[in-house]
Scaffold this motif. Structure first.
Motif, PDB file in Angstrom:
ATOM      1  N   TYR A   1      -1.401 -21.005   1.220  1.00 16.87           N
ATOM      2  CA  TYR A   1      -1.053 -19.765   1.908  1.00 16.87           C
ATOM      3  C   TYR A   1      -0.489 -20.163   3.263  1.00 16.87           C
ATOM      4  O   TYR A   1      -1.158 -20.859   4.022  1.00 16.87           O
ATOM      5  CB  TYR A   1      -2.293 -18.878   2.090  1.00 16.87           C
ATOM      6  CG  TYR A   1      -2.908 -18.491   0.770  1.00 16.87           C
ATOM      7  CD1 TYR A   1      -2.494 -17.354   0.100  1.00 16.87           C
ATOM      8  CD2 TYR A   1      -3.890 -19.290   0.183  1.00 16.87           C
ATOM      9  CE1 TYR A   1      -3.048 -17.016  -1.124  1.00 16.87           C
ATOM     10  CE2 TYR A   1      -4.443 -18.952  -1.037  1.00 16.87           C
ATOM     11  CZ  TYR A   1      -4.024 -17.819  -1.691  1.00 16.87           C
ATOM     12  OH  TYR A   1      -4.565 -17.483  -2.903  1.00 16.87           O
ATOM     13  N   LYS A   2       0.741 -19.729   3.535  1.00 20.76           N
ATOM     14  CA  LYS A   2       1.373 -20.081   4.804  1.00 20.76           C
ATOM     15  C   LYS A   2       1.704 -18.817   5.583  1.00 20.76           C
ATOM     16  O   LYS A   2       2.371 -17.922   5.059  1.00 20.76           O
ATOM     17  CB  LYS A   2       2.667 -20.867   4.578  1.00 20.76           C
ATOM     18  CG  LYS A   2       2.458 -22.305   4.262  1.00 20.76           C
ATOM     19  CD  LYS A   2       3.765 -23.051   4.370  1.00 20.76           C
ATOM     20  CE  LYS A   2       3.514 -24.527   4.167  1.00 20.76           C
ATOM     21  NZ  LYS A   2       4.749 -25.289   4.252  1.00 20.76           N
ATOM     22  N   TRP A   3       1.253 -18.795   6.829  1.00 23.70           N
ATOM     23  CA  TRP A   3       1.620 -17.694   7.705  1.00 23.70           C
ATOM     24  C   TRP A   3       3.021 -17.959   8.241  1.00 23.70           C
ATOM     25  O   TRP A   3       3.361 -19.089   8.611  1.00 23.70           O
ATOM     26  CB  TRP A   3       0.643 -17.568   8.871  1.00 23.70           C
ATOM     27  CG  TRP A   3       1.057 -16.467   9.802  1.00 23.70           C
ATOM     28  CD1 TRP A   3       0.791 -15.142   9.672  1.00 23.70           C
ATOM     29  CD2 TRP A   3       1.857 -16.593  10.980  1.00 23.70           C
ATOM     30  NE1 TRP A   3       1.373 -14.437  10.687  1.00 23.70           N
ATOM     31  CE2 TRP A   3       2.030 -15.306  11.513  1.00 23.70           C
ATOM     32  CE3 TRP A   3       2.451 -17.675  11.626  1.00 23.70           C
ATOM     33  CZ2 TRP A   3       2.775 -15.060  12.663  1.00 23.70           C
ATOM     34  CZ3 TRP A   3       3.191 -17.436  12.784  1.00 23.70           C
ATOM     35  CH2 TRP A   3       3.333 -16.133  13.283  1.00 23.70           C
ATOM     36  N   ILE A   4       3.834 -16.902   8.236  1.00 15.73           N
ATOM     37  CA  ILE A   4       5.177 -16.982   8.816  1.00 15.73           C
ATOM     38  C   ILE A   4       5.368 -15.764   9.727  1.00 15.73           C
ATOM     39  O   ILE A   4       4.749 -14.722   9.516  1.00 15.73           O
ATOM     40  CB  ILE A   4       6.291 -17.012   7.737  1.00 15.73           C
ATOM     41  CG1 ILE A   4       6.192 -15.811   6.789  1.00 15.73           C
ATOM     42  CG2 ILE A   4       6.260 -18.320   6.968  1.00 15.73           C
ATOM     43  CD1 ILE A   4       7.339 -15.681   5.815  1.00 15.73           C
TER      44      ILE A   4
ATOM     45  N   MET B   1     -12.422 -10.378  -3.286  1.00 14.94           N
ATOM     46  CA  MET B   1     -13.012 -10.971  -4.494  1.00 14.94           C
ATOM     47  C   MET B   1     -11.995 -11.030  -5.634  1.00 14.94           C
ATOM     48  O   MET B   1     -11.947 -12.018  -6.375  1.00 14.94           O
ATOM     49  CB  MET B   1     -14.255 -10.195  -4.912  1.00 14.94           C
ATOM     50  CG  MET B   1     -15.426 -10.420  -3.968  1.00 14.94           C
ATOM     51  SD  MET B   1     -16.910  -9.514  -4.456  1.00 14.94           S
ATOM     52  CE  MET B   1     -17.385 -10.403  -5.933  1.00 14.94           C
ATOM     53  N   ARG B   2     -11.190  -9.989  -5.767  1.00 14.99           N
ATOM     54  CA  ARG B   2     -10.163  -9.981  -6.816  1.00 14.99           C
ATOM     55  C   ARG B   2      -9.130 -11.077  -6.558  1.00 14.99           C
ATOM     56  O   ARG B   2      -8.751 -11.828  -7.468  1.00 14.99           O
ATOM     57  CB  ARG B   2      -9.481  -8.619  -6.868  1.00 14.99           C
ATOM     58  CG  ARG B   2      -8.479  -8.482  -7.973  1.00 14.99           C
ATOM     59  CD  ARG B   2      -8.022  -7.053  -8.112  1.00 14.99           C
ATOM     60  NE  ARG B   2      -6.873  -6.970  -8.978  1.00 14.99           N
ATOM     61  CZ  ARG B   2      -5.979  -6.013  -8.932  1.00 14.99           C
ATOM     62  NH1 ARG B   2      -6.118  -5.027  -8.065  1.00 14.99           N
ATOM     63  NH2 ARG B   2      -4.958  -6.013  -9.736  1.00 14.99           N
ATOM     64  N   ALA B   3      -8.682 -11.197  -5.306  1.00 16.59           N
ATOM     65  CA  ALA B   3      -7.724 -12.250  -4.955  1.00 16.59           C
ATOM     66  C   ALA B   3      -8.343 -13.622  -5.179  1.00 16.59           C
ATOM     67  O   ALA B   3      -7.679 -14.547  -5.682  1.00 16.59           O
ATOM     68  CB  ALA B   3      -7.264 -12.086  -3.512  1.00 16.59           C
ATOM     69  N   SER B   4      -9.594 -13.781  -4.834  1.00 15.09           N
ATOM     70  CA  SER B   4     -10.276 -15.061  -5.001  1.00 15.09           C
ATOM     71  C   SER B   4     -10.367 -15.459  -6.475  1.00 15.09           C
ATOM     72  O   SER B   4     -10.174 -16.624  -6.830  1.00 15.09           O
ATOM     73  CB  SER B   4     -11.671 -14.991  -4.386  1.00 15.09           C
ATOM     74  OG  SER B   4     -12.362 -16.196  -4.590  1.00 15.09           O
TER      75      SER B   4
ATOM     76  N   GLU C   1      -1.935  -5.796   2.868  1.00 17.27           N
ATOM     77  CA  GLU C   1      -1.637  -7.234   2.911  1.00 17.27           C
ATOM     78  C   GLU C   1      -2.404  -7.981   1.820  1.00 17.27           C
ATOM     79  O   GLU C   1      -1.853  -8.870   1.165  1.00 17.27           O
ATOM     80  CB  GLU C   1      -1.965  -7.819   4.285  1.00 17.27           C
ATOM     81  CG  GLU C   1      -1.106  -7.281   5.415  1.00 17.27           C
ATOM     82  CD  GLU C   1       0.330  -7.772   5.440  1.00 17.27           C
ATOM     83  OE1 GLU C   1       0.749  -8.527   4.541  1.00 17.27           O
ATOM     84  OE2 GLU C   1       1.045  -7.395   6.392  1.00 17.27           O
ATOM     85  N   LEU C   2      -3.663  -7.632   1.604  1.00 13.66           N
ATOM     86  CA  LEU C   2      -4.432  -8.279   0.537  1.00 13.66           C
ATOM     87  C   LEU C   2      -3.884  -7.919  -0.838  1.00 13.66           C
ATOM     88  O   LEU C   2      -3.858  -8.762  -1.743  1.00 13.66           O
ATOM     89  CB  LEU C   2      -5.909  -7.892   0.644  1.00 13.66           C
ATOM     90  CG  LEU C   2      -6.660  -8.511   1.816  1.00 13.66           C
ATOM     91  CD1 LEU C   2      -8.023  -7.853   1.978  1.00 13.66           C
ATOM     92  CD2 LEU C   2      -6.792 -10.020   1.660  1.00 13.66           C
ATOM     93  N   THR C   3      -3.432  -6.698  -1.003  1.00 11.74           N
ATOM     94  CA  THR C   3      -2.818  -6.300  -2.273  1.00 11.74           C
ATOM     95  C   THR C   3      -1.548  -7.107  -2.520  1.00 11.74           C
ATOM     96  O   THR C   3      -1.267  -7.507  -3.662  1.00 11.74           O
ATOM     97  CB  THR C   3      -2.528  -4.788  -2.285  1.00 11.74           C
ATOM     98  OG1 THR C   3      -3.773  -4.088  -2.102  1.00 11.74           O
ATOM     99  CG2 THR C   3      -1.881  -4.344  -3.585  1.00 11.74           C
TER     100      THR C   3
ATOM    101  N   TYR D   1      -4.568 -12.135   9.031  1.00  9.72           N
ATOM    102  CA  TYR D   1      -5.794 -11.657   8.396  1.00  9.72           C
ATOM    103  C   TYR D   1      -5.850 -12.101   6.931  1.00  9.72           C
ATOM    104  O   TYR D   1      -6.842 -12.691   6.490  1.00  9.72           O
ATOM    105  CB  TYR D   1      -5.883 -10.128   8.496  1.00  9.72           C
ATOM    106  CG  TYR D   1      -6.963  -9.518   7.638  1.00  9.72           C
ATOM    107  CD1 TYR D   1      -8.307  -9.603   8.009  1.00  9.72           C
ATOM    108  CD2 TYR D   1      -6.645  -8.871   6.447  1.00  9.72           C
ATOM    109  CE1 TYR D   1      -9.301  -9.056   7.209  1.00  9.72           C
ATOM    110  CE2 TYR D   1      -7.632  -8.320   5.649  1.00  9.72           C
ATOM    111  CZ  TYR D   1      -8.960  -8.422   6.026  1.00  9.72           C
ATOM    112  OH  TYR D   1      -9.937  -7.883   5.230  1.00  9.72           O
ATOM    113  N   ALA D   2      -4.796 -11.833   6.159  1.00  3.73           N
ATOM    114  CA  ALA D   2      -4.787 -12.192   4.740  1.00  3.73           C
ATOM    115  C   ALA D   2      -4.873 -13.707   4.563  1.00  3.73           C
ATOM    116  O   ALA D   2      -5.602 -14.197   3.695  1.00  3.73           O
ATOM    117  CB  ALA D   2      -3.541 -11.634   4.052  1.00  3.73           C
ATOM    118  N   LYS D   3      -4.157 -14.440   5.377  1.00  2.00           N
ATOM    119  CA  LYS D   3      -4.222 -15.905   5.291  1.00  2.00           C
ATOM    120  C   LYS D   3      -5.631 -16.387   5.611  1.00  2.00           C
ATOM    121  O   LYS D   3      -6.182 -17.231   4.910  1.00  2.00           O
ATOM    122  CB  LYS D   3      -3.226 -16.562   6.235  1.00  2.00           C
ATOM    123  CG  LYS D   3      -3.251 -18.088   6.118  1.00  2.00           C
ATOM    124  CD  LYS D   3      -2.415 -18.761   7.162  1.00  2.00           C
ATOM    125  CE  LYS D   3      -2.391 -20.259   7.001  1.00  2.00           C
ATOM    126  NZ  LYS D   3      -3.686 -20.918   7.033  1.00  2.00           N
TER     127      LYS D   3
END
Length: 162
Positions: free
Chosen positions: A139-142, A122-125, A56-58, A90-92
């Motif tokens: 970021y929206k959770w659906i 950290m990479r996503a940030s 999910e983070l990827t 989690y990712a959101k």
């Protein structure tokens, strides 16, 4: 002028965290009239072992990278309005809430343990920070049912690994 970018991202894992697990991440653009634009998917590396959370983070990382490439394709230099739709709470949570406390606490979570998946967060940030120089980012959770296209693309990427 504002250029709107809607991205749908999903990650998945089969054999979550176990030896031999496979994972993938996928992202798609949704155009104004409901059509889907170019899609992108990747297989997760085998080390560390793939997990749903890493997938999910990827997917978030892929979405951020795709959004950052868009200005080069435009004839003007508009402000971007980027929404990343994900079905992972989690990712959101990582991108919208928890990261701020983790940074302040030296990447230690509320339980006093090191933050899991710190490398990807950290990479996503870093990508998020770069994108925020030219865009509003949300970021929206659906629910999973609303993310079916990204889920299908992710599953296709995992099927290709067999």
């Amino acid at each position: 002028m504002v250029y709107i970018i809607n991205l749908y991202a999903d990650g998945g894992c089969r054999g979550n965290g176990r030896p031999g697990a496979i994972g993938a991440a996928a992202v798609l653009f949704k155009k104004r009239k409901g059509r889907w634009r170019p899609k992108h998917s990747v297989a997760l590396p085998s080390s560390p072992p793939p997990t749903n959370q890493r997938a999910e983070l990827t997917a978030v990382i892929l979405a951020l990278e795709m959004a950052l490439k868009q200005p080069a394709k435009l004839r003007t230099d508009p402000w971007l309005d980027v929404t990343i739709y994900i079905d992972s709470k989690y990712a959101k949570g990582c991108m919208s809430e928890w990261i701020h406390n983790w940074r302040q606490n030296g990447w230690i979570n509320a339980r006093g343990a090191p933050v899991v998946n710190k490398d990807l967060i950290m990479r996503a940030s870093a990508l998020d920070s770069q994108l925020r120089k030219i865009a509003d980012v949300e970021y929206k959770w659906i629910p999973r049912e609303q993310n079916r296209r990204a889920d299908e693309l992710c599953n296709e990427a995992m099927d290709a690994q067999y």
